[in-house]
Write a protein that holds these residues in place. Sequence first.
Motif, PDB file in Angstrom:
ATOM      1  N   GLU A 264       0.799  -1.226   0.000  1.00 53.94           N
ATOM      2  CA  GLU A 264       0.000   0.000   0.000  1.00 53.94           C
ATOM      3  C   GLU A 264       0.835   1.282   0.000  1.00 53.94           C
ATOM      4  N   ILE A 265       2.003   1.269   0.642  1.00 54.69           N
ATOM      5  CA  ILE A 265       2.794   2.506   0.766  1.00 54.69           C
ATOM      6  C   ILE A 265       3.217   3.062  -0.597  1.00 54.69           C
ATOM      7  N   PRO A 266       3.861   2.257  -1.468  1.00 59.12           N
ATOM      8  CA  PRO A 266       4.228   2.829  -2.772  1.00 59.12           C
ATOM      9  C   PRO A 266       3.029   3.201  -3.634  1.00 59.12           C
ATOM     10  N   ILE A 267       1.907   2.464  -3.509  1.00 59.95           N
ATOM     11  CA  ILE A 267       0.704   2.836  -4.266  1.00 59.95           C
ATOM     12  C   ILE A 267       0.198   4.199  -3.811  1.00 59.95           C
ATOM     13  N   ALA A 268       0.142   4.404  -2.488  1.00 55.59           N
ATOM     14  CA  ALA A 268      -0.316   5.693  -1.962  1.00 55.59           C
ATOM     15  C   ALA A 268       0.643   6.813  -2.345  1.00 55.59           C
TER      16      ALA A 268
END
Length: 457
Positions: A264-268
């Motif tokens: 989720e972190i790189p997508i966000a």
Amino acid sequence: MLAREKIGKLLWKLSFPAIIGMMVQGMYNIVDTFFVGRYTGTLGIGGTAVAFPIQMIVMGIGMTIGIGGASILSRRMGERDHEGASTALGNMILLSLVTGVACAAAGLAGITPLLRLFGANDALMPYATDYITVILIGSPLFTFSMVASSAARAEGNAKVAMNTLLVGGILNVILDPIFIIALGMGVKGAAIATVISVGASCAFLLVYLQSGRSEIRLDWGHMRLKEPIVRENFAVGSSDFARTAAMSLTSAIFNNILRALGGEIPIAAFGIIFRIISFVFMPMIGIAQGVQPILGFNFGARQFDRIREGLNLANRSTTALALVGFVVFLSFPAPILGIFSTDPRLIEMGSSAMRWLILGLPLVGYQNIGTSLFQAIGKARPAIILAFSRQVLILIPVVIVLSRLLGLRGVWLSFPVADVLAFVVTYAMVRRELRLLARMKESEPAGGPEGGQGEGA
């Protein structure tokens, strides 16, 4: 005005309202991202990042009809064919409503598989579903607003298009905290605020079209679909849909690669950066929209020197804007990201990503203006090629290869690599078209021909 006024003054008059309008439109995403990031956290940002490409497809369909129809309107007005312009406008409006309803029906029928395709995992799915469901219901409003705004710009009334977006943008800023915070609706509240704001813009445009202030007369008789107009509309405007669809496809591939590399972190982080950089793209798109009526009208009127002058000035203007954005993003990535999130992991990863992503930004303006040239003169094929060259033909293969070789850094580095290669392609195609226009000018009789349209190169 389009035939005689100085190009510099004319481009400013048509582009400035479009720039303001596009930046206000960019504020929709910036404001939504701020409130979603601050009050729903990283998962909320990730969910809207996954859903946003689907929203882009809906807007891309509206832009397809708007840009294609605007090209027809500009050329018909340049030829003094007022009835043809009215018929084109009626077809644009009816097409926008039909396609908007079709988007809503198709999207709502397949929300879950669509979101999976665009990179949603189990953690992001509830947020993405809440957001995109509301957006899809409002699809006819998105398509109508984009088409009617394009029509106003095509007749030289760019202030109407600007005021339309101002109405919606200001309302969105007011409604976001009410729905997201006060009513506690989270990402669904952000979507509701956006749809209501777009609805207000539609109401403003509808009043304008029915007020008699538009130079193009419109009645019910003009709202009958005519196959030649529909075909030309989609053919010319399809380059914009190709560009938008390509961006959505690219987002799907990026989200899935990022999910595999870090979750989720790189997508966000990518979602925030994408919206921030898009805010810089907006004034460049505004200039491209402003120059299109100039290029289209003067192509219809066979004033080729004015086409070249408008093209050169638009290219210099977009490049200057891109350079400003480049310097700001390169210098202050962490403070910019900190506006939207308090997650230290996201800010650290996003700062590194932003510095890589924007390296090719100064070249992007030239690509936008090159595409507008082919749209304005009715050459659909090269416009589609340019729209696809960066987003699909170049960027997707590059990111697949570099992500396997360099991991996350390869994902970020793929953008400047694609920008450089796409610039080379655009430059070659634009120079070729200018040579063709120069030969057309040399072959013109002293009084000029009665008209005629360019065919696809």
